[in-house]
Scaffold this motif. Sequence first.
Motif, PDB file in Angstrom:
ATOM      1  N   ALA A  30       8.666   6.271  -8.225  1.00 22.19           N
ATOM      2  CA  ALA A  30       8.597   7.555  -8.933  1.00 22.19           C
ATOM      3  C   ALA A  30       8.972   7.401 -10.405  1.00 22.19           C
ATOM      4  O   ALA A  30       8.496   8.155 -11.253  1.00 22.19           O
ATOM      5  N   LEU A  31       9.793   6.396 -10.710  1.00 21.73           N
ATOM      6  CA  LEU A  31      10.214   6.142 -12.088  1.00 21.73           C
ATOM      7  C   LEU A  31       9.455   4.977 -12.707  1.00 21.73           C
ATOM      8  O   LEU A  31       9.867   4.435 -13.736  1.00 21.73           O
ATOM      9  N   ASP A  32       8.343   4.594 -12.062  1.00 23.91           N
ATOM     10  CA  ASP A  32       7.437   3.550 -12.568  1.00 23.91           C
ATOM     11  C   ASP A  32       8.124   2.200 -12.754  1.00 23.91           C
ATOM     12  O   ASP A  32       7.879   1.495 -13.731  1.00 23.91           O
ATOM     13  N   GLY A  33       8.976   1.844 -11.794  1.00 22.63           N
ATOM     14  CA  GLY A  33       9.642   0.548 -11.846  1.00 22.63           C
ATOM     15  C   GLY A  33       8.798  -0.556 -11.223  1.00 22.63           C
ATOM     16  O   GLY A  33       7.762  -0.296 -10.607  1.00 22.63           O
ATOM     17  N   ASN A  34       9.243  -1.781 -11.394  1.00 21.34           N
ATOM     18  CA  ASN A  34       8.523  -2.955 -10.897  1.00 21.34           C
ATOM     19  C   ASN A  34       8.899  -3.218  -9.438  1.00 21.34           C
ATOM     20  O   ASN A  34      10.052  -3.511  -9.128  1.00 21.34           O
ATOM     21  N   LEU A  35       7.916  -3.142  -8.553  1.00 20.61           N
ATOM     22  CA  LEU A  35       8.148  -3.320  -7.112  1.00 20.61           C
ATOM     23  C   LEU A  35       7.415  -4.528  -6.531  1.00 20.61           C
ATOM     24  O   LEU A  35       7.355  -4.676  -5.317  1.00 20.61           O
ATOM     25  N   THR A  36       6.888  -5.393  -7.367  1.00 23.92           N
ATOM     26  CA  THR A  36       6.062  -6.505  -6.872  1.00 23.92           C
ATOM     27  C   THR A  36       6.831  -7.458  -5.958  1.00 23.92           C
ATOM     28  O   THR A  36       6.228  -8.085  -5.100  1.00 23.92           O
ATOM     29  N   LYS A  37       8.145  -7.564  -6.115  1.00 27.23           N
ATOM     30  CA  LYS A  37       8.937  -8.466  -5.268  1.00 27.23           C
ATOM     31  C   LYS A  37       9.190  -7.896  -3.882  1.00 27.23           C
ATOM     32  O   LYS A  37       9.642  -8.599  -2.991  1.00 27.23           O
TER      33      LYS A  37
ATOM     34  N   VAL B 242       0.280   3.882   9.417  1.00 25.88           N
ATOM     35  CA  VAL B 242      -0.322   3.000  10.422  1.00 25.88           C
ATOM     36  C   VAL B 242      -1.353   2.087   9.763  1.00 25.88           C
ATOM     37  O   VAL B 242      -1.347   0.874   9.975  1.00 25.88           O
ATOM     38  N   ARG B 243      -2.237   2.667   8.950  1.00 28.18           N
ATOM     39  CA  ARG B 243      -3.287   1.871   8.284  1.00 28.18           C
ATOM     40  C   ARG B 243      -2.699   0.799   7.367  1.00 28.18           C
ATOM     41  O   ARG B 243      -3.172  -0.341   7.345  1.00 28.18           O
ATOM     42  N   LEU B 244      -1.661   1.165   6.613  1.00 30.84           N
ATOM     43  CA  LEU B 244      -1.042   0.188   5.718  1.00 30.84           C
ATOM     44  C   LEU B 244      -0.429  -0.969   6.508  1.00 30.84           C
ATOM     45  O   LEU B 244      -0.594  -2.135   6.136  1.00 30.84           O
ATOM     46  N   ILE B 245       0.245  -0.663   7.594  1.00 36.22           N
ATOM     47  CA  ILE B 245       0.843  -1.740   8.404  1.00 36.22           C
ATOM     48  C   ILE B 245      -0.251  -2.589   9.034  1.00 36.22           C
ATOM     49  O   ILE B 245      -0.154  -3.821   9.057  1.00 36.22           O
ATOM     50  N   GLU B 246      -1.291  -1.957   9.554  1.00 36.38           N
ATOM     51  CA  GLU B 246      -2.398  -2.729  10.125  1.00 36.38           C
ATOM     52  C   GLU B 246      -2.984  -3.671   9.086  1.00 36.38           C
ATOM     53  O   GLU B 246      -3.292  -4.830   9.398  1.00 36.38           O
ATOM     54  N   THR B 247      -3.113  -3.214   7.860  1.00 38.30           N
ATOM     55  CA  THR B 247      -3.673  -4.036   6.787  1.00 38.30           C
ATOM     56  C   THR B 247      -2.796  -5.240   6.490  1.00 38.30           C
ATOM     57  O   THR B 247      -3.275  -6.367   6.437  1.00 38.30           O
ATOM     58  N   VAL B 248      -1.497  -5.006   6.300  1.00 42.53           N
ATOM     59  CA  VAL B 248      -0.619  -6.099   5.875  1.00 42.53           C
ATOM     60  C   VAL B 248      -0.129  -6.964   7.026  1.00 42.53           C
ATOM     61  O   VAL B 248       0.386  -8.057   6.797  1.00 42.53           O
ATOM     62  N   ALA B 249      -0.317  -6.520   8.263  1.00 41.15           N
ATOM     63  CA  ALA B 249       0.097  -7.317   9.431  1.00 41.15           C
ATOM     64  C   ALA B 249      -1.096  -7.943  10.136  1.00 41.15           C
ATOM     65  O   ALA B 249      -0.942  -8.504  11.221  1.00 41.15           O
TER      66      ALA B 249
ATOM     67  N   PRO C  98       3.844  -5.775  -0.439  1.00 43.38           N
ATOM     68  CA  PRO C  98       2.541  -6.435  -0.527  1.00 43.38           C
ATOM     69  C   PRO C  98       1.588  -5.564  -1.346  1.00 43.38           C
ATOM     70  O   PRO C  98       1.747  -4.343  -1.430  1.00 43.38           O
ATOM     71  N   GLN C  99       0.601  -6.196  -1.968  1.00 39.62           N
ATOM     72  CA  GLN C  99      -0.274  -5.511  -2.918  1.00 39.62           C
ATOM     73  C   GLN C  99      -0.921  -4.228  -2.385  1.00 39.62           C
ATOM     74  O   GLN C  99      -0.914  -3.220  -3.086  1.00 39.62           O
ATOM     75  N   PRO C 100      -1.472  -4.206  -1.159  1.00 34.96           N
ATOM     76  CA  PRO C 100      -2.086  -2.953  -0.691  1.00 34.96           C
ATOM     77  C   PRO C 100      -1.086  -1.792  -0.617  1.00 34.96           C
ATOM     78  O   PRO C 100      -1.422  -0.652  -0.921  1.00 34.96           O
ATOM     79  N   VAL C 101       0.150  -2.087  -0.246  1.00 39.75           N
ATOM     80  CA  VAL C 101       1.185  -1.060  -0.159  1.00 39.75           C
ATOM     81  C   VAL C 101       1.625  -0.655  -1.564  1.00 39.75           C
ATOM     82  O   VAL C 101       1.801   0.534  -1.853  1.00 39.75           O
ATOM     83  N   LEU C 102       1.763  -1.634  -2.435  1.00 39.74           N
ATOM     84  CA  LEU C 102       2.133  -1.357  -3.824  1.00 39.74           C
ATOM     85  C   LEU C 102       1.105  -0.446  -4.482  1.00 39.74           C
ATOM     86  O   LEU C 102       1.468   0.539  -5.138  1.00 39.74           O
TER      87      LEU C 102
END
Length: 156
Positions: free
Chosen positions: A132-139, A47-54, A142-146
Amino acid sequence: MYTGTFDPVHYGHLDVIERGSKLFDKLIVGVGINPDKKTLFTIEERVRLIETVAAGWPNVEVQSFEGLAVRFVRDSGARIMLRGLRTLSDMEYEFTMSLMNLAQDPAIETLFLMAKEEFSHVSSSLLRQIAALDGNLTKFLPQPVLDALKERARRP
């Protein structure tokens, strides 16, 4: 009403939220518990993450719920369930779910939004695996979720 587990919320979800916020005077994002899914984040964290990014959409409200989504929609006074579709397999699952929801409450309609091409392959479970495998998820996040996902993925 746009319901889901959102574990974690990603750009595909946010695209549906943004588009839904333009279609309706008020859009409630319902963060639920699916007994068939093991979540990485608690419901409060989601909930907090969605509130932040929305936060940029003033007509979007985020609420947690337990139990059937259709009951949550009915109890909130909403009459439309908004759902995003990525693939043909999503369509089959969501079509079946919409028929079951209609059987539970004939006054609630389901509205489907097709995923944009750049989000059609994105799923929260796949993003958790990549994290979990330390892959690139920037695409995809959003940064707070990442940041939250990277932190959580580091824990044993």
